[in-house]
Design a protein around this motif. Structure first.
Motif, PDB file in Angstrom:
ATOM      1  N   PRO A 278       0.810  -1.227   0.000  1.00  0.00           N
ATOM      2  CA  PRO A 278       0.000   0.000   0.000  1.00  0.00           C
ATOM      3  C   PRO A 278       0.838   1.269   0.000  1.00  0.00           C
ATOM      4  N   GLY A 279       1.974   1.231   0.682  1.00  0.00           N
ATOM      5  CA  GLY A 279       2.856   2.391   0.670  1.00  0.00           C
ATOM      6  C   GLY A 279       3.395   2.681  -0.714  1.00  0.00           C
ATOM      7  N   TYR A 280       3.739   1.634  -1.443  1.00  0.00           N
ATOM      8  CA  TYR A 280       4.219   1.807  -2.813  1.00  0.00           C
ATOM      9  C   TYR A 280       3.121   2.418  -3.687  1.00  0.00           C
ATOM     10  N   GLN A 281       1.879   1.957  -3.500  1.00  0.00           N
ATOM     11  CA  GLN A 281       0.767   2.485  -4.297  1.00  0.00           C
ATOM     12  C   GLN A 281       0.538   3.967  -4.011  1.00  0.00           C
ATOM     13  N   VAL A 282       0.620   4.354  -2.741  1.00  0.00           N
ATOM     14  CA  VAL A 282       0.445   5.759  -2.386  1.00  0.00           C
ATOM     15  C   VAL A 282       1.554   6.611  -2.992  1.00  0.00           C
ATOM     16  N   LEU A 283       2.789   6.145  -2.904  1.00  0.00           N
ATOM     17  CA  LEU A 283       3.905   6.897  -3.479  1.00  0.00           C
ATOM     18  C   LEU A 283       3.786   6.993  -4.997  1.00  0.00           C
ATOM     19  N   PHE A 284       3.273   5.939  -5.627  1.00  0.00           N
ATOM     20  CA  PHE A 284       3.057   5.970  -7.075  1.00  0.00           C
ATOM     21  C   PHE A 284       1.998   7.002  -7.440  1.00  0.00           C
ATOM     22  N   ASP A 285       0.908   7.039  -6.685  1.00  0.00           N
ATOM     23  CA  ASP A 285      -0.166   7.996  -6.957  1.00  0.00           C
ATOM     24  C   ASP A 285       0.286   9.435  -6.735  1.00  0.00           C
ATOM     25  N   LEU A 286       1.182   9.636  -5.790  1.00  0.00           N
ATOM     26  CA  LEU A 286       1.687  10.982  -5.495  1.00  0.00           C
ATOM     27  C   LEU A 286       2.910  11.348  -6.332  1.00  0.00           C
ATOM     28  N   ASN A 287       3.320  10.447  -7.222  1.00  0.00           N
ATOM     29  CA  ASN A 287       4.483  10.672  -8.091  1.00  0.00           C
ATOM     30  C   ASN A 287       5.755  10.927  -7.269  1.00  0.00           C
ATOM     31  N   LEU A 288       5.937  10.133  -6.213  1.00  0.00           N
ATOM     32  CA  LEU A 288       7.103  10.288  -5.338  1.00  0.00           C
ATOM     33  C   LEU A 288       8.090   9.137  -5.461  1.00  0.00           C
ATOM     34  N   LEU A 289       7.851   8.215  -6.410  1.00  0.00           N
ATOM     35  CA  LEU A 289       8.809   7.139  -6.607  1.00  0.00           C
ATOM     36  C   LEU A 289      10.100   7.689  -7.205  1.00  0.00           C
ATOM     37  N   ASN A 290      11.192   7.014  -6.885  1.00  0.00           N
ATOM     38  CA  ASN A 290      12.523   7.416  -7.348  1.00  0.00           C
ATOM     39  C   ASN A 290      12.871   8.838  -6.891  1.00  0.00           C
ATOM     40  N   SER A 291      12.479   9.155  -5.671  1.00  0.00           N
ATOM     41  CA  SER A 291      12.813  10.453  -5.084  1.00  0.00           C
ATOM     42  C   SER A 291      13.121  10.254  -3.611  1.00  0.00           C
ATOM     43  N   PHE A 292      13.930  11.146  -3.052  1.00  0.00           N
ATOM     44  CA  PHE A 292      14.258  11.057  -1.631  1.00  0.00           C
ATOM     45  C   PHE A 292      13.034  11.351  -0.765  1.00  0.00           C
ATOM     46  N   ALA A 293      12.132  12.194  -1.267  1.00  0.00           N
ATOM     47  CA  ALA A 293      10.911  12.483  -0.513  1.00  0.00           C
ATOM     48  C   ALA A 293      10.085  11.218  -0.305  1.00  0.00           C
ATOM     49  N   GLY A 294      10.141  10.288  -1.251  1.00  0.00           N
ATOM     50  CA  GLY A 294       9.413   9.038  -1.110  1.00  0.00           C
ATOM     51  C   GLY A 294       9.922   8.168   0.023  1.00  0.00           C
ATOM     52  N   LEU A 295      11.159   8.394   0.451  1.00  0.00           N
ATOM     53  CA  LEU A 295      11.707   7.679   1.605  1.00  0.00           C
ATOM     54  C   LEU A 295      11.540   8.458   2.901  1.00  0.00           C
ATOM     55  N   ILE A 296      11.584   9.794   2.820  1.00  0.00           N
ATOM     56  CA  ILE A 296      11.546  10.618   4.021  1.00  0.00           C
ATOM     57  C   ILE A 296      10.129  10.764   4.561  1.00  0.00           C
ATOM     58  N   LEU A 297       9.176  11.079   3.693  1.00  0.00           N
ATOM     59  CA  LEU A 297       7.815  11.379   4.152  1.00  0.00           C
ATOM     60  C   LEU A 297       7.130  10.211   4.864  1.00  0.00           C
ATOM     61  N   PRO A 298       7.223   8.956   4.367  1.00  0.00           N
ATOM     62  CA  PRO A 298       6.568   7.861   5.105  1.00  0.00           C
ATOM     63  C   PRO A 298       7.130   7.631   6.503  1.00  0.00           C
ATOM     64  N   ALA A 299       8.359   8.092   6.749  1.00  0.00           N
ATOM     65  CA  ALA A 299       8.976   7.900   8.064  1.00  0.00           C
ATOM     66  C   ALA A 299       8.955   9.166   8.904  1.00  0.00           C
ATOM     67  N   ALA A 300       8.157  10.167   8.491  1.00  0.00           N
ATOM     68  CA  ALA A 300       8.197  11.474   9.144  1.00  0.00           C
ATOM     69  C   ALA A 300       7.523  11.480  10.511  1.00  0.00           C
ATOM     70  N   ALA A 301       6.564  10.591  10.757  1.00  0.00           N
ATOM     71  CA  ALA A 301       5.860  10.588  12.046  1.00  0.00           C
ATOM     72  C   ALA A 301       5.448   9.174  12.412  1.00  0.00           C
TER      73      ALA A 301
END
Length: 284
Positions: A133-156
């Protein structure tokens, strides 16, 4: 009596020294192995034997493995990526979790009990179940292959929010907060100048826990990132392992490079780490 006490103290020190030697032996082996060529790797346990001083072939030790790491394999880039991801994620997650934990512990709002239950429930969910599900959310938000895709899911993370909730309950008294509010202190200033200093041991502990978690994250970067140049050190070290040929000295050098920054961080924050772990253990 003094003789008996001195004997028991000497025995304790001897046992501690023996335990320290056993603990440090793997690290010493790692350091010496990183200085060997692949041909010398299995010839001796630690340093290669020879005709040099202390019976050691000093001339056979080499820094060629480290030269290959940084000159040929661009490990400086991977090291920079790991430091960036770990530092930024740890800072953001610590601040977010401290604010969330403080709100749950010392603010009354509708649904606070429900939010607390949801936080506890989120802690119980195994992380591997969230990959798809995390991969699907990052795909929908166009955050794959970006550092934000690793930082934001671990932000809280939920674990951090609950950890700071407990630290706030045990370390920040209601009376102090009410006195500050009566003196005209706003919530932002109250949090920054009163709450954060009181939970400082937990801040240091959680900073280090999050930093280590992101530093050692191996699966996440391979799921989110596609560009090899963006891989952190954990993935780069794993890629040193060949399919048909193993350069063990090079792998040990890469492993040592991956260990030293987190070792330095632990030595820097060890007092806060121990204080954070024992916070709330003694009341009074």
């Amino acid at each position: 009596m003094n003789t008996r006490r001195a004997a028991s103290t000497s025995l304790i020190w001897a046992l501690l020294l023996a335990a320290s030697a056993i603990t440090l032996l793997p690290f010493i082996w790692l350091v010496t192995s990183s200085l060997k060529s692949n041909a010398d790797f299995f010839e001796s346990l630690l340093l290669p034997t020879g005709d040099g001083p202390l019976g050691i072939a000093w001339s056979q030790l080499t820094f060629a493995n480290y030269t290959r790491l940084f000159a040929d394999l661009d490990f400086a880039r991977h090291l920079t990526v790991s430091v960036f991801l770990s530092s930024v994620t740890a800072a953001i997650a610590t601040l977010a979790c401290a604010m969330g934990g403080y709100a749950l512990a010392r603010h009354h709002f509708i649904g606070r009990r429900l939010v607390t239950v949801l936080v506890l429930g989120a802690i119980l969910i195994p992380a591997p179940l969230l990959l798809a599900p995390g991969y699907q959310v990052l795909f929908d938000l166009n955050l794959l292959n970006s550092f934000a895709g690793l930082i934001l899911p671990a932000a809280a993370p939920a674990f951090g929010v609950f950890l700071f909730r407990q630290a706030t309950i045990s370390s920040v008294p209601w009376e102090l907060l009410e006195a500050a509010r009566m003196d005209g202190c706003g919530e932002g200033r109250l949090f920054a100048q009163i709450v954060l200093p009181l939970v400082r041991p937990m801040v240091g502990t959680f900073l280090m826990i999050t930093f280590l978690g992101v530093w050692n994250n191996f699966i996440g970067p391979q799921v989110v990132l596609q560009s090899p140049d963006m891989f952190p050190l954990s993935v780069a070290v794993a890629q040193l392992r060949g399919l048909y040929y193993q350069d063990y000295g090079l792998q040990m050098a890469g492993t040592l490079v991956a260990i030293l920054p987190v070792l330095a961080l632990f030595l820097l924050l060890q007092r806060e780490f121990v204080s954070g772990l024992t916070a709330g253990a003694v009341k009074g």
